[in-house]
Design a protein around this motif. Structure first.
Motif, PDB file in Angstrom:
ATOM      1  N   GLU A  27      37.946  47.034  29.437  1.00 51.04           N
ATOM      2  CA  GLU A  27      36.503  46.898  29.601  1.00 51.04           C
ATOM      3  C   GLU A  27      35.998  45.632  28.909  1.00 51.04           C
ATOM      4  OE1 GLU A  27      38.111  49.701  28.879  1.00 51.04           O
ATOM      5  OE2 GLU A  27      37.067  51.449  29.708  1.00 51.04           O
ATOM      6  N   LYS A  28      36.547  45.332  27.744  1.00 43.85           N
ATOM      7  CA  LYS A  28      36.119  44.133  27.011  1.00 43.85           C
ATOM      8  C   LYS A  28      36.558  42.851  27.718  1.00 43.85           C
ATOM      9  CE  LYS A  28      35.696  46.403  22.569  1.00 43.85           C
ATOM     10  NZ  LYS A  28      34.274  46.568  22.749  1.00 43.85           N
ATOM     11  N   LEU A  29      37.760  42.844  28.269  1.00 41.27           N
ATOM     12  CA  LEU A  29      38.205  41.695  29.061  1.00 41.27           C
ATOM     13  C   LEU A  29      37.310  41.498  30.286  1.00 41.27           C
ATOM     14  CD1 LEU A  29      42.099  41.952  29.018  1.00 41.27           C
ATOM     15  CD2 LEU A  29      40.779  39.895  28.503  1.00 41.27           C
ATOM     16  N   PHE A  30      37.021  42.585  30.972  1.00 41.49           N
ATOM     17  CA  PHE A  30      36.175  42.502  32.164  1.00 41.49           C
ATOM     18  C   PHE A  30      34.770  42.047  31.797  1.00 41.49           C
ATOM     19  CE2 PHE A  30      39.505  43.970  34.575  1.00 41.49           C
ATOM     20  CZ  PHE A  30      39.157  44.302  35.873  1.00 41.49           C
ATOM     21  N   ALA A  31      34.237  42.527  30.686  1.00 41.24           N
ATOM     22  CA  ALA A  31      32.893  42.122  30.263  1.00 41.24           C
ATOM     23  C   ALA A  31      32.836  40.612  30.049  1.00 41.24           C
ATOM     24  CB  ALA A  31      32.486  42.874  28.999  1.00 41.24           C
ATOM     25  N   ALA A  32      33.851  40.051  29.398  1.00 43.61           N
ATOM     26  CA  ALA A  32      33.877  38.600  29.168  1.00 43.61           C
ATOM     27  C   ALA A  32      33.964  37.848  30.486  1.00 43.61           C
ATOM     28  CB  ALA A  32      35.038  38.236  28.252  1.00 43.61           C
ATOM     29  N   ALA A  33      34.823  38.307  31.387  1.00 42.72           N
ATOM     30  CA  ALA A  33      34.998  37.639  32.679  1.00 42.72           C
ATOM     31  C   ALA A  33      33.719  37.705  33.512  1.00 42.72           C
ATOM     32  CB  ALA A  33      36.165  38.272  33.434  1.00 42.72           C
ATOM     33  N   MET A  34      33.098  38.859  33.532  1.00 43.48           N
ATOM     34  CA  MET A  34      31.892  39.018  34.348  1.00 43.48           C
ATOM     35  C   MET A  34      30.703  38.288  33.725  1.00 43.48           C
ATOM     36  SD  MET A  34      32.683  42.837  35.743  1.00 43.48           S
ATOM     37  CE  MET A  34      31.020  43.165  36.176  1.00 43.48           C
ATOM     38  N   GLU A  35      30.629  38.248  32.399  1.00 40.42           N
ATOM     39  CA  GLU A  35      29.563  37.478  31.755  1.00 40.42           C
ATOM     40  C   GLU A  35      29.672  36.007  32.152  1.00 40.42           C
ATOM     41  OE1 GLU A  35      28.129  36.121  27.300  1.00 40.42           O
ATOM     42  OE2 GLU A  35      29.319  37.950  27.499  1.00 40.42           O
ATOM     43  N   TRP A  36      30.895  35.464  32.111  1.00 34.82           N
ATOM     44  CA  TRP A  36      31.101  34.075  32.508  1.00 34.82           C
ATOM     45  C   TRP A  36      30.728  33.887  33.977  1.00 34.82           C
ATOM     46  CZ3 TRP A  36      34.213  31.854  36.243  1.00 34.82           C
ATOM     47  CH2 TRP A  36      34.300  30.460  36.210  1.00 34.82           C
ATOM     48  N   ALA A  37      31.200  34.768  34.846  1.00 33.90           N
ATOM     49  CA  ALA A  37      30.959  34.632  36.286  1.00 33.90           C
ATOM     50  C   ALA A  37      29.462  34.643  36.600  1.00 33.90           C
ATOM     51  CB  ALA A  37      31.671  35.757  37.047  1.00 33.90           C
ATOM     52  N   PHE A  38      28.729  35.572  36.011  1.00 37.11           N
ATOM     53  CA  PHE A  38      27.308  35.684  36.337  1.00 37.11           C
ATOM     54  C   PHE A  38      26.454  34.651  35.597  1.00 37.11           C
ATOM     55  CE2 PHE A  38      28.315  40.169  37.775  1.00 37.11           C
ATOM     56  CZ  PHE A  38      28.160  39.871  39.122  1.00 37.11           C
ATOM     57  N   ALA A  39      27.034  33.937  34.632  1.00 33.37           N
ATOM     58  CA  ALA A  39      26.305  32.871  33.943  1.00 33.37           C
ATOM     59  C   ALA A  39      26.414  31.533  34.680  1.00 33.37           C
ATOM     60  CB  ALA A  39      26.826  32.723  32.511  1.00 33.37           C
ATOM     61  N   LEU A  40      27.334  31.440  35.640  1.00 35.80           N
ATOM     62  CA  LEU A  40      27.455  30.194  36.399  1.00 35.80           C
ATOM     63  C   LEU A  40      26.131  29.873  37.089  1.00 35.80           C
ATOM     64  CD1 LEU A  40      30.936  30.517  38.153  1.00 35.80           C
ATOM     65  CD2 LEU A  40      30.313  28.948  36.318  1.00 35.80           C
ATOM     66  N   GLU A  41      25.771  28.600  37.038  1.00 36.45           N
ATOM     67  CA  GLU A  41      24.549  28.183  37.716  1.00 36.45           C
ATOM     68  C   GLU A  41      24.837  27.576  39.078  1.00 36.45           C
ATOM     69  OE1 GLU A  41      22.001  25.902  35.190  1.00 36.45           O
ATOM     70  OE2 GLU A  41      22.259  27.299  33.533  1.00 36.45           O
ATOM     71  N   GLU A  42      26.003  26.936  39.207  1.00 39.84           N
ATOM     72  CA  GLU A  42      26.373  26.315  40.480  1.00 39.84           C
ATOM     73  C   GLU A  42      27.858  26.508  40.729  1.00 39.84           C
ATOM     74  OE1 GLU A  42      25.996  24.785  44.019  1.00 39.84           O
ATOM     75  OE2 GLU A  42      24.283  25.149  42.757  1.00 39.84           O
ATOM     76  N   PRO A  43      28.254  27.334  41.630  1.00 37.05           N
ATOM     77  CA  PRO A  43      27.382  28.164  42.461  1.00 37.05           C
ATOM     78  C   PRO A  43      26.932  29.411  41.695  1.00 37.05           C
ATOM     79  CG  PRO A  43      29.658  28.633  43.015  1.00 37.05           C
ATOM     80  CD  PRO A  43      29.678  27.538  41.966  1.00 37.05           C
ATOM     81  N   ARG A  44      25.774  29.893  42.034  1.00 37.86           N
ATOM     82  CA  ARG A  44      25.257  31.127  41.445  1.00 37.86           C
ATOM     83  C   ARG A  44      25.919  32.288  42.194  1.00 37.86           C
ATOM     84  NH1 ARG A  44      20.886  34.881  41.787  1.00 37.86           N
ATOM     85  NH2 ARG A  44      20.068  35.347  39.705  1.00 37.86           N
ATOM     86  N   LEU A  45      26.748  33.035  41.484  1.00 35.46           N
ATOM     87  CA  LEU A  45      27.513  34.106  42.119  1.00 35.46           C
ATOM     88  C   LEU A  45      26.656  35.344  42.333  1.00 35.46           C
ATOM     89  CD1 LEU A  45      30.908  33.749  40.226  1.00 35.46           C
ATOM     90  CD2 LEU A  45      30.067  32.516  42.242  1.00 35.46           C
ATOM     91  N   GLU A  46      26.754  35.906  43.535  1.00 41.78           N
ATOM     92  CA  GLU A  46      25.966  37.087  43.871  1.00 41.78           C
ATOM     93  C   GLU A  46      26.689  38.386  43.550  1.00 41.78           C
ATOM     94  OE1 GLU A  46      24.161  37.005  47.744  1.00 41.78           O
ATOM     95  OE2 GLU A  46      23.797  34.849  47.602  1.00 41.78           O
ATOM     96  N   ARG A  47      28.022  38.311  43.437  1.00 44.29           N
ATOM     97  CA  ARG A  47      28.785  39.503  43.134  1.00 44.29           C
ATOM     98  C   ARG A  47      30.152  39.102  42.602  1.00 44.29           C
ATOM     99  NH1 ARG A  47      31.496  42.602  48.036  1.00 44.29           N
ATOM    100  NH2 ARG A  47      32.867  40.966  48.755  1.00 44.29           N
ATOM    101  N   VAL A  48      30.852  40.078  42.049  1.00 48.73           N
ATOM    102  CA  VAL A  48      32.245  39.900  41.636  1.00 48.73           C
ATOM    103  C   VAL A  48      33.030  41.003  42.327  1.00 48.73           C
ATOM    104  CG1 VAL A  48      33.870  39.967  39.708  1.00 48.73           C
ATOM    105  CG2 VAL A  48      31.642  38.861  39.420  1.00 48.73           C
ATOM    106  N   ARG A  49      34.146  40.632  42.934  1.00 47.97           N
ATOM    107  CA  ARG A  49      34.967  41.612  43.637  1.00 47.97           C
ATOM    108  C   ARG A  49      36.396  41.583  43.106  1.00 47.97           C
ATOM    109  NH1 ARG A  49      36.687  39.461  49.656  1.00 47.97           N
ATOM    110  NH2 ARG A  49      37.552  37.462  49.011  1.00 47.97           N
ATOM    111  N   LEU A  50      37.141  42.572  43.542  1.00 50.26           N
ATOM    112  CA  LEU A  50      38.574  42.642  43.280  1.00 50.26           C
ATOM    113  C   LEU A  50      39.168  43.550  44.328  1.00 50.26           C
ATOM    114  CD1 LEU A  50      39.013  45.699  42.001  1.00 50.26           C
ATOM    115  CD2 LEU A  50      38.246  44.580  39.924  1.00 50.26           C
ATOM    116  N   TYR A  51      40.488  43.548  44.395  1.00 56.48           N
ATOM    117  CA  TYR A  51      41.195  44.470  45.280  1.00 56.48           C
ATOM    118  C   TYR A  51      42.143  45.300  44.442  1.00 56.48           C
ATOM    119  CZ  TYR A  51      39.461  42.408  49.562  1.00 56.48           C
ATOM    120  OH  TYR A  51      38.648  41.995  50.591  1.00 56.48           O
ATOM    121  N   VAL A  52      42.262  46.558  44.815  1.00 56.75           N
ATOM    122  CA  VAL A  52      43.177  47.476  44.149  1.00 56.75           C
ATOM    123  C   VAL A  52      43.920  48.264  45.220  1.00 56.75           C
ATOM    124  CG1 VAL A  52      41.422  49.306  43.899  1.00 56.75           C
ATOM    125  CG2 VAL A  52      43.395  49.246  42.352  1.00 56.75           C
ATOM    126  N   HIS A  53      45.209  48.448  44.999  1.00 60.72           N
ATOM    127  CA  HIS A  53      45.989  49.234  45.950  1.00 60.72           C
ATOM    128  C   HIS A  53      45.525  50.686  45.876  1.00 60.72           C
ATOM    129  CE1 HIS A  53      49.317  51.149  48.022  1.00 60.72           C
ATOM    130  NE2 HIS A  53      49.581  49.950  48.536  1.00 60.72           N
TER     131      HIS A  53
END
Length: 190
Positions: free
Chosen positions: A126-152
């Motif tokens: 959860e802590k790893l994901f929080a850091a990754a998602m915080e970075w992703a949603f802080a991007l200004e260009e491009p501004r990301l609308e969502r974060v996805r992943l695939y799981v079997h």
């Protein structure tokens, strides 16, 4: 600067990957490819990864440290040993497709999720994901609308973690190379 956390009696630091850490990138990836879930969790084999030259790992570390189209995050224990990682790929409509389908909106795509067995079950994912998602949603260009992943569909352990991190199934699936389906899960921008 990294985010510190204490889980159980072990102290962990969550931080962005650095360019000079290619040996650590390689070692943790090889460890992940030996995990019992590796055949349904990763798109490569231990043997193929082991055969890659050092230049491959150096380039991979350089890309993930740059934080432009890719950003890698790691969890270190108190001795500096990597015990987990996740990587964010930035995907834009019309851009390169690393895995799955073309992006319809600017989005992050989490890949390379791995936590060593001895570090599992105490909230490190959860802590790893929080850091990754915080970075992703802080991007200004491009501004990301969502974060996805695939799981079997048979990787229940991973899906449980992803659900705890707020990911939900989107209804989109892909055939998996090992049989069964890869299920898309996503989190929309808060």
């Amino acid at each position: 600067m990294g985010l510190g956390s204490s889980i159980g009696r072990m102290e962990y630091v969550i931080r962005g990957q650095r360019v000079d850490e290619w040996r650590e990138v390689k070692e943790l990836r090889l460890a992940g490819l030996l995990d019992e879930a590796a055949p349904i969790a990763f798109l490569e084999t231990y043997e193929n990864a082991l055969a890659r030259p050092d230049a491959f790992w150096q380039e991979r570390a350089e890309r993930a440290a740059a934080g432009v189209e890719v950003k890698g995050f790691v969890a270190e224990d108190g001795d500096g040993r990597w015990v987990g990682s996740v990587t964010v790929l930035v995907e834009v409509p019309g851009g390169a497709v690393e895995f799955a389908s073309q992006a319809k909106v600017p989005q992050g795509h989490l890949v390379g999720v791995y936590i060593r067995p001895e570090a599992r079950g105490a909230g490190l994912g959860e802590k790893l994901f929080a850091a990754a998602m915080e970075w992703a949603f802080a991007l200004e260009e491009p501004r990301l609308e969502r974060v996805r992943l695939y799981v079997h569909e048979r990787n229940g352990r991973a899906e449980t973690l992803y659900r705890r991190c707020g990911f939900v199934r989107t209804g989109h699936t892909l055939p998996a190379d090992v049989g069964g389906l890869e299920v898309e899960m996503a989190v929309e921008r808060p």
